[in-house]
Design an enzyme around this catalytic site. Structure first.
Site, short mmCIF file in Angstrom:
data_model
loop_
_atom_site.label_atom_id
_atom_site.label_comp_id
_atom_site.label_asym_id
_atom_site.label_seq_id
_atom_site.Cartn_x
_atom_site.Cartn_y
_atom_site.Cartn_z
N TYR A 36 -9.92 -4.91 3.38
CA TYR A 36 -8.99 -3.38 3.46
C TYR A 36 -9.28 -2.68 2.54
CZ TYR A 36 -5.13 -1.35 5.69
OH TYR A 36 -3.66 -0.64 6.26
N GLU A 55 -3.46 6.32 19.35
CA GLU A 55 -3.92 5.11 18.49
C GLU A 55 -3.23 3.82 19.28
OE1 GLU A 55 -4.41 5.39 14.05
OE2 GLU A 55 -4.98 6.94 13.99
N ASP A 62 -9.57 1.02 0.99
CA ASP A 62 -9.58 2.82 0.95
C ASP A 62 -11.21 3.65 0.21
OD1 ASP A 62 -7.24 3.66 2.07
OD2 ASP A 62 -6.39 2.93 -0.42
N ARG A 115 0.49 5.46 16.55
CA ARG A 115 0.59 6.56 15.38
C ARG A 115 0.06 8.00 17.04
NH1 ARG A 115 -2.27 5.47 10.05
NH2 ARG A 115 -4.28 4.28 10.97
N ARG A 161 -8.87 -6.41 13.66
CA ARG A 161 -7.88 -5.40 14.18
C ARG A 161 -8.79 -4.78 14.65
NH1 ARG A 161 -4.28 -7.41 17.64
NH2 ARG A 161 -3.16 -6.03 17.46
N ARG A 209 0.72 -1.42 0.05
CA ARG A 209 -0.61 0.12 -0.49
C ARG A 209 0.81 1.09 -0.69
NH1 ARG A 209 -5.05 0.28 2.31
NH2 ARG A 209 -4.46 1.73 3.61
N ARG A 256 10.18 5.13 -3.03
CA ARG A 256 10.59 5.38 -4.27
C ARG A 256 11.94 6.45 -3.72
NH1 ARG A 256 6.19 9.80 -2.24
NH2 ARG A 256 4.49 8.49 -3.39
#
Ligand code: UDP
Length: 366
Positions: free
Chosen positions: A347, A299, A349, A279, A248, A171, A175
């Site tokens: 999962y 979190e 988006d 996070r 989860r 995901r 780069r």
């Protein structure tokens, strides 16, 4: 009661479907067990800071049709997600890019970064990555894996990296340019006015009943609609007859602080295994907020159990097999359609949820 559609769940999937069906003259009833619409994109306005109550949502897509579709409900701001990662006393840019590599190794060029990664990979002999650990190591080498992936992933999923599917890490962009944009997508932003407003607009002409769990509602109203669009947990729908699917969940510890800028970024990941949270989100930065106070959420990832909110389907092999069994049962239902993150155990988006709802609407409504 004579509805064409009973839509279970007032999240994005249900709201898009309801909007499309209503536009075509269908009579829809949306029910949701929560006391608000929006599902997990719901935000609560706290003195002008919109708090992402069910986790940070950043809309991003490469699908122009979906981007254009969303514009009818909101304009989007120019927020670009660029999280940073803190590992012990070190700070790195995400996703994994030249800024990350330069800080890690004191190098400047892509060629130098590639050489280091190649050296680190050479002794591992991974040709065909079979799990998240192998995938991460073969993409980024041992340093990135040890400092930025291993601890975070094990906290996030509660499983070792070699027991998780490789696609989870794919995901993230990887780069060799100095580019901290977390997404490769063509379009990105946070809706001006908020996600809840989008869903309000979608449901403007639709009858909605909140605090209404499906199980009790259908018991009392068995023939309420010709077709049910079910966006709850697919295993719950079938009474967990093959056993529960695993998810989860996340616990948010949200705090209001009397300072204007706590961490200088909307998203800061804590990648060391010893830090108990994954996070910290500082909500105002999604909308460039100028308030003299701030709101942060830590979190904590945890295993789902009955009674708490499911967030992430766990798409490992064991659950994939189990989901296929529920999917086979779902296919036998003549007037129930399963969709959304929990109904499809995906999962997803947000753009994929909207696309799936639009596809389903086109298929059924013609
Ligand atoms: N990930 C990681 N380190 C990070 C951020 C992400 O190892 O600092 C991995 C982790 O396995 C996570 C996956 O990448 O589950 C996907 O991350 P993403 O930020 O897309 O997760 P989401 O925002 O959906 O929770």
């Amino acid at each position: 009661m004579g509805y064409d559609f009973l839509i279970v769940g007032a999240g994005l999937y249900g709201a898009v479907f309801a909007y499309e069906a209503t536009k075509q003259g269908k009579k829809c009833l949306v029910i949701d067990k929560r006391d608000h619409i929006g599902g997990n994109v719901y935000c609560e306005d706290v003195d002008g800071i919109r708090v992402h109550k069910y986790g940070a949502h950043i809309f991003h897509t490469s699908n122009k049709a979906i981007w254009d579709y969303m514009q009818q409900f909101a304009e989007f701001n120019n927020y670009i997600n660029s999280p940073v990662a803190i590992y012990k006393d070190e700070l790195y840019n995400l996703p994994f890019n030249m800024n990350t590599f330069s800080k890690l190794w004191g190098i400047k060029t892509p060629k130098e970064a590639k050489e280091i990664i190649e050296q680190q990979k050479a002794s591992l002999h991974i040709t065909d990555p079979k799990n998240l650990e192998e995938q991460a190591l073969s993409l980024a080498g041992t340093d990135v894996y040890e400092k930025l992936i291993k601890g975070y992933t094990q906290k996030q999923w509660g499983r070792p990296c070699n027991e998780l599917p490789a696609f989870i890490i794919k995901r993230l962009p990887f780069r060799f340019t100095y580019d901290n944009n977390y997404f490769n997508d063509r379009y990105q932003g946070i809706p001006i006015g908020g996600y809840t407003m989008i869903v309000e607009k979608m449901l403007k002409d639709v009858e909605v009943r909140l605090n209404t769990p499906y199980e009790t509602f259908v018991k009392d109203n068995p023939d309420v609609a010709d077709t049910v669009i079910y966006t709850g947990m697919i295993d719950a729908y079938f009474d967990y007859c093959y056993g529960p699917l695993e998810y989860r969940s996340v616990r948010f510890e949200t705090e209001r602080l009397a300072e204007d800028n706590y961490q200088g970024n909307a998203v800061v990941n804590y990648t060391a295994a010893e830090i108990p949270y994954t996070r910290i989100i500082e909500h105002k930065h999604f909308e460039f907020g100028q308030q003299d106070f701030t709101i942060i959420s830590r979190e904590y990832s945890m295993e789902w159990q009955p009674g708490i909110e499911p967030y992430y389907p766990i798409n490992d092999e064991k659950n994939a097999v189990l989901y296929q069994k529920y999917k086979a049962l779902a296919a036998k239902e003549t007037n129930v359609i399963f969709g959304g993150r929990l109904g499809a155990y995906q999962y997803y988006d947000m753009d994929k949820v909207v696309a799936a709802a639009l596809e389903k609407a086109a298929e059924i409504l013609g």
